[in-house]
Design a protein around this motif. Structure first.
Motif, PDB file in Angstrom:
ATOM      1  N   GLY A  27      26.202  55.095 -31.641  1.00  0.00           N
ATOM      2  CA  GLY A  27      25.495  55.034 -32.925  1.00  0.00           C
ATOM      3  C   GLY A  27      26.186  55.879 -33.969  1.00  0.00           C
ATOM      4  N   GLY A  62      21.393  68.425 -37.270  1.00  0.00           N
ATOM      5  CA  GLY A  62      21.280  66.966 -37.156  1.00  0.00           C
ATOM      6  C   GLY A  62      19.867  66.508 -37.486  1.00  0.00           C
ATOM      7  N   ALA A  63      19.772  65.210 -37.827  1.00  0.00           N
ATOM      8  CA  ALA A  63      18.458  64.631 -38.117  1.00  0.00           C
ATOM      9  C   ALA A  63      17.568  64.683 -36.878  1.00  0.00           C
ATOM     10  CB  ALA A  63      18.613  63.187 -38.588  1.00  0.00           C
ATOM     11  N   LYS A  64      18.188  64.726 -35.710  1.00  0.00           N
ATOM     12  CA  LYS A  64      17.395  64.792 -34.478  1.00  0.00           C
ATOM     13  C   LYS A  64      16.559  66.069 -34.460  1.00  0.00           C
ATOM     14  CE  LYS A  64      18.979  62.787 -30.510  1.00  0.00           C
ATOM     15  NZ  LYS A  64      19.948  62.648 -29.423  1.00  0.00           N
ATOM     16  N   LEU A  77      13.690  65.817 -36.859  1.00  0.00           N
ATOM     17  CA  LEU A  77      12.552  65.072 -36.289  1.00  0.00           C
ATOM     18  C   LEU A  77      11.794  65.928 -35.285  1.00  0.00           C
ATOM     19  CD1 LEU A  77      14.482  61.732 -35.952  1.00  0.00           C
ATOM     20  CD2 LEU A  77      12.269  61.943 -37.119  1.00  0.00           C
ATOM     21  N   TRP A 120      13.894  53.674 -32.413  1.00  0.00           N
ATOM     22  CA  TRP A 120      15.012  54.512 -31.971  1.00  0.00           C
ATOM     23  C   TRP A 120      14.520  55.284 -30.749  1.00  0.00           C
ATOM     24  CZ3 TRP A 120      16.382  60.022 -33.355  1.00  0.00           C
ATOM     25  CH2 TRP A 120      17.637  60.362 -32.813  1.00  0.00           C
ATOM     26  N   TYR A 177      12.298  58.754 -30.543  1.00  0.00           N
ATOM     27  CA  TYR A 177      10.966  59.052 -31.106  1.00  0.00           C
ATOM     28  C   TYR A 177       9.884  59.264 -30.044  1.00  0.00           C
ATOM     29  CZ  TYR A 177      12.951  57.161 -35.509  1.00  0.00           C
ATOM     30  OH  TYR A 177      13.725  56.897 -36.601  1.00  0.00           O
ATOM     31  N   ASN A 228      11.137  54.037 -39.816  1.00  0.00           N
ATOM     32  CA  ASN A 228      12.601  54.140 -39.836  1.00  0.00           C
ATOM     33  C   ASN A 228      13.185  52.910 -40.526  1.00  0.00           C
ATOM     34  OD1 ASN A 228      15.189  53.663 -37.330  1.00  0.00           O
ATOM     35  ND2 ASN A 228      15.306  54.840 -39.200  1.00  0.00           N
ATOM     36  N   ASN A 269      17.158  51.478 -36.812  1.00  0.00           N
ATOM     37  CA  ASN A 269      17.960  51.458 -35.587  1.00  0.00           C
ATOM     38  C   ASN A 269      16.973  51.092 -34.484  1.00  0.00           C
ATOM     39  OD1 ASN A 269      19.483  51.959 -33.355  1.00  0.00           O
ATOM     40  ND2 ASN A 269      19.735  54.149 -33.696  1.00  0.00           N
ATOM     41  N   ASP A 323      12.141  58.409 -41.490  1.00  0.00           N
ATOM     42  CA  ASP A 323      13.518  58.679 -41.086  1.00  0.00           C
ATOM     43  C   ASP A 323      14.430  57.751 -41.886  1.00  0.00           C
ATOM     44  OD1 ASP A 323      15.974  58.887 -39.894  1.00  0.00           O
ATOM     45  OD2 ASP A 323      15.248  58.681 -37.828  1.00  0.00           O
ATOM     46  N   TYR A 335      19.750  56.139 -42.365  1.00  0.00           N
ATOM     47  CA  TYR A 335      20.692  55.037 -42.659  1.00  0.00           C
ATOM     48  C   TYR A 335      20.569  54.525 -44.095  1.00  0.00           C
ATOM     49  CZ  TYR A 335      21.520  54.900 -37.666  1.00  0.00           C
ATOM     50  OH  TYR A 335      21.869  55.239 -36.383  1.00  0.00           O
ATOM     51  N   SER A 366      24.975  62.828 -41.101  1.00  0.00           N
ATOM     52  CA  SER A 366      25.684  62.210 -39.965  1.00  0.00           C
ATOM     53  C   SER A 366      26.226  60.820 -40.267  1.00  0.00           C
ATOM     54  CB  SER A 366      24.752  62.114 -38.755  1.00  0.00           C
ATOM     55  OG  SER A 366      24.332  63.398 -38.378  1.00  0.00           O
ATOM     56  N   LYS A 367      25.350  59.952 -40.765  1.00  0.00           N
ATOM     57  CA  LYS A 367      25.763  58.544 -40.893  1.00  0.00           C
ATOM     58  C   LYS A 367      26.410  58.293 -42.252  1.00  0.00           C
ATOM     59  CE  LYS A 367      23.220  58.183 -37.108  1.00  0.00           C
ATOM     60  NZ  LYS A 367      23.530  57.824 -35.750  1.00  0.00           N
ATOM     61  N   ARG A 382      26.676  68.067 -37.082  1.00  0.00           N
ATOM     62  CA  ARG A 382      25.268  68.377 -36.842  1.00  0.00           C
ATOM     63  C   ARG A 382      24.581  68.960 -38.088  1.00  0.00           C
ATOM     64  NH1 ARG A 382      24.264  65.189 -34.803  1.00  0.00           N
ATOM     65  NH2 ARG A 382      22.348  65.897 -33.854  1.00  0.00           N
ATOM     66  N   TYR A 432      23.977  47.964 -36.845  1.00  0.00           N
ATOM     67  CA  TYR A 432      23.612  47.441 -35.528  1.00  0.00           C
ATOM     68  C   TYR A 432      23.231  45.973 -35.608  1.00  0.00           C
ATOM     69  CZ  TYR A 432      23.041  52.453 -34.808  1.00  0.00           C
ATOM     70  OH  TYR A 432      23.241  53.797 -34.758  1.00  0.00           O
TER      71      TYR A 432
HETATM   72  C1  LIG Z   1      17.288  56.423 -36.500  1.00  0.00           C
HETATM   73  C2  LIG Z   1      18.025  57.690 -36.210  1.00  0.00           C
HETATM   74  N1  LIG Z   1      17.478  58.848 -36.586  1.00  0.00           N
HETATM   75  C3  LIG Z   1      18.097  60.013 -36.342  1.00  0.00           C
HETATM   76  C4  LIG Z   1      19.308  60.047 -35.697  1.00  0.00           C
HETATM   77  C5  LIG Z   1      19.921  61.391 -35.405  1.00  0.00           C
HETATM   78  O1  LIG Z   1      20.929  61.719 -36.274  1.00  0.00           O
HETATM   79  P1  LIG Z   1      21.752  63.068 -36.072  1.00  0.00           P
HETATM   80  O2  LIG Z   1      23.022  62.686 -35.398  1.00  0.00           O
HETATM   81  O3  LIG Z   1      21.950  63.577 -37.460  1.00  0.00           O
HETATM   82  O4  LIG Z   1      20.955  63.994 -35.232  1.00  0.00           O
HETATM   83  C6  LIG Z   1      19.932  58.865 -35.277  1.00  0.00           C
HETATM   84  C7  LIG Z   1      21.190  58.899 -34.561  1.00  0.00           C
HETATM   85  O5  LIG Z   1      21.623  57.974 -33.934  1.00  0.00           O
HETATM   86  C8  LIG Z   1      19.260  57.649 -35.559  1.00  0.00           C
HETATM   87  O6  LIG Z   1      19.791  56.484 -35.191  1.00  0.00           O
END
Ligand SMILES: Cc1ncc(COP(=O)(O)O)c(C=O)c1O
Length: 399
Positions: free
Chosen positions: A37, A97-99, A102, A123, A126, A169, A173, A201, A204, A237-238, A246, A328
Motif C-alpha cells: 500500500g 504515521g496516520a496509523k 488513528l 482498511w 480499523y 475512509n 482503501n 481518514d 488518500y 505517507s501517500k 512515519r 487500488y
Molecule cells: C486507509 C489508510 N489509512 C491509514 C494508513 C496508514 O498510513 P501511515 O503509513 O501514514 O501510517 C494507510 C496505509 O496503508 C491506509 O491505507
C-alpha cells in the motif's frame, strides 16, 4: 498467559502478504508484488534535502510530543486554506504515521461497551484498533452496486444506543471509491444528529481522479455548522511518497488534541525529528509540493486507466470497483473458485505460487471473495501481472 489487550490481535494482513512476496523475491523468484500500500515513487528531492539539512544542523533531539510548532502551524495553514476558516494549529497533533493518528483517536475516544461503525470493505487496521481499545467494531456493509459506499440508511440499521463512533475512509482503501461532497455531507449530518464521533481518514485525499489538480472532498469542504464532533486523520505517507518517514497527523478540537498528545507522550513521544523537518518542507513549500503531487497523481491516473482497460478487455466477466481515487483495484474472484480453491486467500496463494503475482485477499478487508491489486507499480509490471492472472484463470489475452 497474555493479557486481554492482545487476545484478539492479528498482525496486519496486508503487511503479511508484502513480507511473503519480499521473502520469495529474496529467494530469487520472479515475483510481481502488487500487494503493497505505498507509492512506488521516491520521496521528492526537495523533501529529502530538508531532512539532510536538519540532521546536519543538529535537529536530532526530542520535540514536543505533538510535534514542532513550525510543522503544526504549516499543517494548520494548509487545512485553513482548504476549509476557508481558521483551523487552529493547536488542533494538530503530529503522529508516527496516520496509523498512530488513528490509534490515538480510537484509544482516546472509545472503550468497553462502545460500538464503532466501520463501513466494509474496510482498511484492515480499523477493526483491530477498535478491538485494542476493547470497544466493539460493528461492520456496515455497503452495496456492491454503489461501489460499496454506505448510506445513512445502512448506518441507521447498524446503529444502537451504544454507537459512539464512525470511521469513514474516502478515497477508500481497498476499493478506490470516493464519496461525493453531498454524500460526505449526509453522513456527517447523520453523525452530528446522533452525536457520534466521526473519524475521517483522508490519507488518500490527494490521489484523486476527479478534475485535474483537485482533491477528493472531505470534512473540511463542509461548513463548520455541518459537523458534529470529529477527528480528521491525514499524513504525508501517500501524498508525498513518505511511507517510511512515519508522519501523520490528526486535527481535532484543542481539548481532545491535548488528550491525544498526552497519550502519545506516554507511548512514543514525538515522531522522529528529522522526519518532521522533512514534512515541514512538504507542507510549507506549497508550490514544490503541488508540482510533485500533480506528477504522481498523473502517473496513478494513467495506471488506473491501464488496469481498468485490462480488466474490461482480459477479464470481462469479473466485477470490479471503478476507482476514483487511491491506487487500488478491487475485483471479485469467486467466479474462479473450485478445485480446492474456496476463498480469495487460497486463490491468492495459488496465484503467488503458480504465477508469482502477489495480491491481497479480501479476507483482510472483510470479504474473502474479492482481492486487492495495488497499481502503484510500473506499467510493464502491471501488463505482465494481467497476462499472468489471465493465464491462471484461462482467459483470452488481447495483449
Ligand atoms: C486507509 C489508510 N489509512 C491509514 C494508513 C496508514 O498510513 P501511515 O503509513 O501514514 O501510517 C494507510 C496505509 O496503508 C491506509 O491505507
Amino acid at each position: 498467559m497474555y493479557s486481554d489487550n492482545i487476545r484478539k490481535l492479528k498482525p496486519s494482513a496486508t503487511m503479511a502478504v508484502s513480507a511473503l512476496a519480499k521473502r520469495l523475491q529474496g529467494e530469487g523468484r520472479d515475483i510481481l508484488d502488487l500487494s503493497a500500500g505505498e507509492p512506488d515513487f521516491d520521496t521528492p528531492a526537495f523533501v529529502r534535502d530538508a531532512a539532510i539539512r536538519a540532521i546536519q544542523g543538529g535537529q536530532t533531539r526530542y520535540t514536543p510530543p505533538a510535534g514542532t510548532p513550525a510543522l503544526r502551524k504549516a499543517i494548520a495553514a494548509r487545512l485553513t486554506e482548504r476549509a476557508g476558516r481558521e483551523m487552529h494549529w493547536e488542533g494538530v497533533v503530529v503522529t508516527s504515521g496516520a496509523k498512530q493518528a488513528l490509534f490515538n483517536a480510537i484509544f482516546a475516544l472509545f472503550g468497553p461497551g462502545d460500538e464503532v461503525l466501520i463501513p466494509a470493505p474496510y482498511w484492515t487496521t480499523y477493526p483491530d484498533l477498535v478491538t485494542i481499545a476493547r470497544a466493539e467494531p460493528v461492520i456496515v456493509r455497503g452495496d456492491e452496486r454503489r461501489s460499496f459506499k454506505i448510506t445513512t440508511a445502512d448506518l441507521e440499521s447498524a446503529a444502537t444506543p451504544r454507537t459512539r463512533g464512525l470511521v469513514l475512509n474516502s478515497p477508500c482503501n481497498p476499493t478506490g471509491a470516493v464519496y461525493s461532497k453531498s454524500e460526505v455531507e449526509r453522513l456527517a449530518a447523520w453523525a452530528r444528529e446522533r452525536n457520534v464521533w466521526l473519524i475521517s481518514d483522508e490519507i488518500y485525499r490527494a490521489i484523486y481522479y476527479g478534475s485535474e489538480g483537485t482533491h477528493a472532498p472531505g470534512l473540511l469542504e463542509l461548513p463548520a455548522s455541518a459537523l458534529g464532533p470529529f477527528v480528521l486523520v491525514d499524513g504525508a505517507s501517500k501524498a508525498f511518497a513518505m511511507t517510511g518517514w512515519r508522519i501523520g497527523f490528526t486535527w481535532a478540537d484543542p481539548e481532545l488534541s491535548k488528550k491525544m498528545a498526552a497519550l502519545q507522550s506516554q507511548i512514543t513521544s514525538n515522531s522522529t525529528t528529522p522526519a518532521q523537518a522533512a514534512a515541514l518542507e512538504a507542507y510549507a513549500n506549497v508550490r514544490a509540493a503541488e508540482a510533485s503531487v500533480g506528477e504522481m497523481c498523473a502517473a496513478f491516473r494513467r495506471r488506473r486507466d491501464l488496469v481498468t482497460s485490462r480488466m474490461r478487455e482480459m477479464l470481462p466477466e469479473v466485477p470490479f470497483v471503478d476507482p476514483e481515487g487511491a491506487f487500488y483495484l478491487y475485483f471479485r474472484v469467486d467466479g474462479f473458485f473450485g478445485g480446492g480453491v474456496k476463498d480469495a486467500t487460497a486463490w491468492c496463494s495459488r496465484l503467488l505460487e503458480e504465477q508469482g503475482v502477489a495480491l491481497v485477499p479480501g479476507a483482510a478487508f472483510g470479504d474473502d471473495r474479492w482481492v486487492r491489486m495495488s497499481y502503484a507499480a510500473a506499467d510493464a509490471t502491471l501488463e505482465k501481472a494481467f497476462a499472468r492472472i489471465a493465464a491462471m484463470v484461462g482467459a483470452g489475452s488481447t495483449a
